[in-house]
Design a protein around this motif. Structure first.
Motif, mmCIF file in Angstrom:
data_model
loop_
_atom_site.group_PDB
_atom_site.id
_atom_site.type_symbol
_atom_site.label_atom_id
_atom_site.label_comp_id
_atom_site.label_asym_id
_atom_site.label_seq_id
_atom_site.Cartn_x
_atom_site.Cartn_y
_atom_site.Cartn_z
ATOM 1 N N HIS A 183 0.846 -1.184 0.000
ATOM 2 C CA HIS A 183 0.000 0.000 0.000
ATOM 3 C C HIS A 183 0.888 1.242 0.000
ATOM 4 O O HIS A 183 1.935 1.273 0.645
ATOM 5 N N ARG A 184 0.456 2.293 -0.658
ATOM 6 C CA ARG A 184 1.294 3.485 -0.824
ATOM 7 C C ARG A 184 1.611 4.193 0.494
ATOM 8 O O ARG A 184 2.554 4.993 0.557
ATOM 9 N N ALA A 185 0.856 3.936 1.543
ATOM 10 C CA ALA A 185 1.197 4.515 2.843
ATOM 11 C C ALA A 185 2.506 3.941 3.365
ATOM 12 O O ALA A 185 3.276 4.626 4.044
ATOM 13 N N ALA A 186 2.764 2.672 3.042
ATOM 14 C CA ALA A 186 3.960 1.982 3.516
ATOM 15 C C ALA A 186 5.058 1.952 2.472
ATOM 16 O O ALA A 186 6.233 2.190 2.768
ATOM 17 N N HIS A 187 4.670 1.634 1.237
ATOM 18 C CA HIS A 187 5.646 1.329 0.184
ATOM 19 C C HIS A 187 5.667 2.448 -0.846
ATOM 20 O O HIS A 187 4.842 2.481 -1.765
ATOM 21 N N LEU A 188 6.589 3.378 -0.685
ATOM 22 C CA LEU A 188 6.703 4.495 -1.613
ATOM 23 C C LEU A 188 7.583 4.098 -2.791
ATOM 24 O O LEU A 188 8.672 3.563 -2.598
ATOM 25 N N THR A 189 7.109 4.387 -3.979
ATOM 26 C CA THR A 189 7.858 4.086 -5.191
ATOM 27 C C THR A 189 7.852 5.310 -6.094
ATOM 28 O O THR A 189 7.103 6.276 -5.861
ATOM 29 N N SER A 190 8.660 5.274 -7.141
ATOM 30 C CA SER A 190 8.695 6.389 -8.081
ATOM 31 C C SER A 190 7.348 6.576 -8.772
ATOM 32 O O SER A 190 7.015 7.673 -9.225
ATOM 33 N N GLU A 191 6.543 5.494 -8.825
ATOM 34 C CA GLU A 191 5.244 5.577 -9.483
ATOM 35 C C GLU A 191 4.164 6.175 -8.581
ATOM 36 O O GLU A 191 3.283 6.898 -9.056
ATOM 37 N N ASN A 192 4.207 5.885 -7.277
ATOM 38 C CA ASN A 192 3.107 6.352 -6.424
ATOM 39 C C ASN A 192 3.475 7.530 -5.527
ATOM 40 O O ASN A 192 2.601 8.092 -4.857
ATOM 41 N N TYR A 220 13.978 5.153 0.739
ATOM 42 C CA TYR A 220 13.206 6.390 0.818
ATOM 43 C C TYR A 220 14.078 7.592 0.470
ATOM 44 O O TYR A 220 13.671 8.455 -0.321
ATOM 45 N N ALA A 221 15.278 7.651 1.052
ATOM 46 C CA ALA A 221 16.185 8.760 0.756
ATOM 47 C C ALA A 221 16.556 8.779 -0.728
ATOM 48 O O ALA A 221 16.606 9.849 -1.363
ATOM 49 N N ASP A 222 16.796 7.606 -1.296
ATOM 50 C CA ASP A 222 17.113 7.520 -2.732
ATOM 51 C C ASP A 222 15.938 8.018 -3.568
ATOM 52 O O ASP A 222 16.133 8.684 -4.593
ATOM 53 N N GLN A 282 15.854 11.753 -3.722
ATOM 54 C CA GLN A 282 16.865 12.243 -4.650
ATOM 55 C C GLN A 282 16.421 12.063 -6.094
ATOM 56 O O GLN A 282 16.603 12.954 -6.935
ATOM 57 N N GLN A 283 15.825 10.917 -6.394
ATOM 58 C CA GLN A 283 15.335 10.663 -7.751
ATOM 59 C C GLN A 283 14.270 11.674 -8.154
ATOM 60 O O GLN A 283 14.159 12.039 -9.339
ATOM 61 N N LYS A 284 13.503 12.141 -7.175
ATOM 62 C CA LYS A 284 12.447 13.100 -7.441
ATOM 63 C C LYS A 284 12.964 14.535 -7.438
ATOM 64 O O LYS A 284 12.182 15.488 -7.549
ATOM 65 N N GLY A 285 14.278 14.690 -7.278
ATOM 66 C CA GLY A 285 14.878 16.021 -7.299
ATOM 67 C C GLY A 285 14.727 16.800 -6.016
ATOM 68 O O GLY A 285 14.863 18.035 -6.014
ATOM 69 N N LYS A 286 14.481 16.119 -4.904
ATOM 70 C CA LYS A 286 14.321 16.787 -3.624
ATOM 71 C C LYS A 286 15.631 16.744 -2.833
ATOM 72 O O LYS A 286 16.391 15.779 -2.915
ATOM 73 N N ALA A 287 15.874 17.783 -2.066
ATOM 74 C CA ALA A 287 17.075 17.838 -1.240
ATOM 75 C C ALA A 287 16.933 16.879 -0.069
ATOM 76 O O ALA A 287 15.916 16.886 0.633
ATOM 77 N N VAL A 288 17.939 16.052 0.148
ATOM 78 C CA VAL A 288 17.894 15.093 1.256
ATOM 79 C C VAL A 288 19.285 14.912 1.842
ATOM 80 O O VAL A 288 20.270 14.815 1.115
ATOM 81 N N GLN A 289 19.343 14.905 3.158
ATOM 82 C CA GLN A 289 20.592 14.652 3.892
ATOM 83 C C GLN A 289 20.421 13.369 4.695
ATOM 84 O O GLN A 289 19.497 13.252 5.498
ATOM 85 N N VAL A 290 21.291 12.417 4.466
ATOM 86 C CA VAL A 290 21.251 11.150 5.191
ATOM 87 C C VAL A 290 22.287 11.185 6.302
ATOM 88 O O VAL A 290 23.462 11.486 6.059
ATOM 89 N N VAL A 291 21.848 10.898 7.514
ATOM 90 C CA VAL A 291 22.742 10.848 8.676
ATOM 91 C C VAL A 291 22.701 9.425 9.210
ATOM 92 O O VAL A 291 21.638 8.932 9.592
ATOM 93 N N GLU A 292 23.852 8.780 9.246
ATOM 94 C CA GLU A 292 23.909 7.390 9.700
ATOM 95 C C GLU A 292 24.681 7.263 11.008
ATOM 96 O O GLU A 292 25.745 7.858 11.172
ATOM 97 N N PHE A 293 24.146 6.461 11.914
ATOM 98 C CA PHE A 293 24.803 6.103 13.166
ATOM 99 C C PHE A 293 25.021 4.586 13.134
ATOM 100 O O PHE A 293 24.083 3.819 13.404
ATOM 101 N N PRO A 294 26.210 4.131 12.791
ATOM 102 C CA PRO A 294 26.446 2.696 12.558
ATOM 103 C C PRO A 294 26.111 1.788 13.730
ATOM 104 O O PRO A 294 25.736 0.635 13.533
ATOM 105 N N GLU A 295 26.231 2.280 14.960
ATOM 106 C CA GLU A 295 25.993 1.443 16.133
ATOM 107 C C GLU A 295 24.598 1.623 16.729
ATOM 108 O O GLU A 295 24.300 1.057 17.783
#
Length: 338
Positions: A249-258, A285-287, A290-303
């Motif tokens: 469902h599009r509430a959960a699963h975001l794709t380039s189509e929906n 989601y972050a990708d 970016q594909q949609k041309g929106k600004a996104v900053q990914v912050v990762e905490f490995p632990e």
């Protein structure tokens, strides 16, 4: 090389025993409260989910709080955190708590404490939204509630002679299921093209997205990472999504189509934890942004585990606030120069 990397990633996270004890109690209570028939034993969960009242008296850091009714007929309210006074208008953070769409509250002690800290360290007014919970209130109830809280803010401006708010610097934020809600609320609001409240950014901390597919991180961290596993995630989606809908469902699963993102969809900050089984969905989601041309900053905490920010003893909980502060400052500066 790849095999050894996977083996290392699947090790159990190193956590203080006090945090492990807290997690054990929370997970045990959630597992019992989430009945197999899809309902929630709220009386039982309330034994663990301690609530605290709002307090007009400033705490030792000068933060006060009060609850505002947005729509009493459906029990929609928000807890507002403000400093005792401010010299200039403050940005606003509209926050959606996590809990798999079905558990916890803006009054839950961990979220009350966290939003107080956000108010203090971010230099912002924080609205913590007590949206309606599933399964009693399924999709799109939580999204509707979020948009209505923004409408309330637009109309009332949280009038306070000691603290003014800057509605051109409004951030929509949330964690886990609340991160999912924050995305959909931001999309709805920008699509409506409101002129009174400008969303300066979205802050999604380990947002909860998904699909019928089992990702590598879900499989690899099953039984290793605490708090989140596939069974609990599946239960949450069944409780929230419309009857008969699957996880695509599009509430959960975001794709380039929906994912039809509005032109004014704001810059996003996406926080990912290395020991979060949902991290592959968060990267997708972050990708997508970016594909949609929106600004996104990914912050990762490995632990970081899922929900790490609720445990102040974990160093990354403090590091997260610094990252959010930097993102907000950058977003406000970009808006001023535009």
């Amino acid at each position: 090389m790849e095999a050894s990397k996977r083996q290392e990633t699947a090790r159990a996270p190193a956590l203080p025993w006090t945090v492990r004890f807290q997690i054990f109690g929370l997970v045990a209570a959630a597992s019992v409260a989430q009945r197999l028939n899809g309902t929630v034993n709220r009386s039982f969960f309330s034994l663990v989910d301690r609530h605290v009242r709002a307090s007009a008296r400033p705490d030792k850091f000068g933060v006060r709080s009060d609850d505002v009714d947005v729509d009493a007929s459906r029990g929609l309210w928000a807890r507002v955190f403000k400093p005792s006074e401010a010299q200039s208008p403050l940005p606003v953070v509209v926050y959606f708590h996590g809990g798999g769409f079905a558990l916890l509250s803006a009054a839950s002690v961990p979220y009350d404490n966290m939003c107080r800290r956000f108010c203090r360290e971010l230099g912002a007014v924080v609205l913590s939204v007590n949206y309606r919970l599933a399964p009693e209130h399924r999709y799109p109830a939580a999204y509707d509630d979020g948009v209505d809280v923004l409408g309330y803010l637009e109309k009332n401006r949280l009038q306070d002679p000691a603290v003014q708010v800057d509605l051109s610097a409004c951030f929509v934020a949330g964690d886990s299921a609340g991160g999912n809600i924050a995305h959909h609320v931001a999309q709805r609001w920008t699509a409506a093209k409101s002129k009174s409240i400008r969303l300066a950014g979205t802050i999604l901390v380990q947002p909860f997205f998904g699909g019928e597919e089992r990702t590598e991180s879900e499989r690899r961290l099953e039984g290793v990472a605490p708090i989140v596993n596939m069974r609990r995630s599946d239960w949450s989606w069944r409780a929230f999504l419309p009857e008969g809908a699957d996880r695509n469902h599009r509430a959960a699963h975001l794709t380039s189509e929906n994912a039809d993102l509005a032109e004014g969809f704001p810059p996003a900050m996406v926080v990912i934890g290395g020991f979060d089984p949902e991290k592959d969905w968060q990267r997708r989601y972050a990708d997508l942004l970016q594909q949609k041309g929106k600004a996104v900053q990914v912050v990762e905490f490995p632990e970081a585990i899922h929900g790490f920010f609720l445990f102040p003893k974990l160093p990354d909980a403090g590091n997260l606030v610094k990252e959010i502060k930097a993102f907000m400052d950058k977003s406000k500066a970009s808006a001023s120069s535009a």
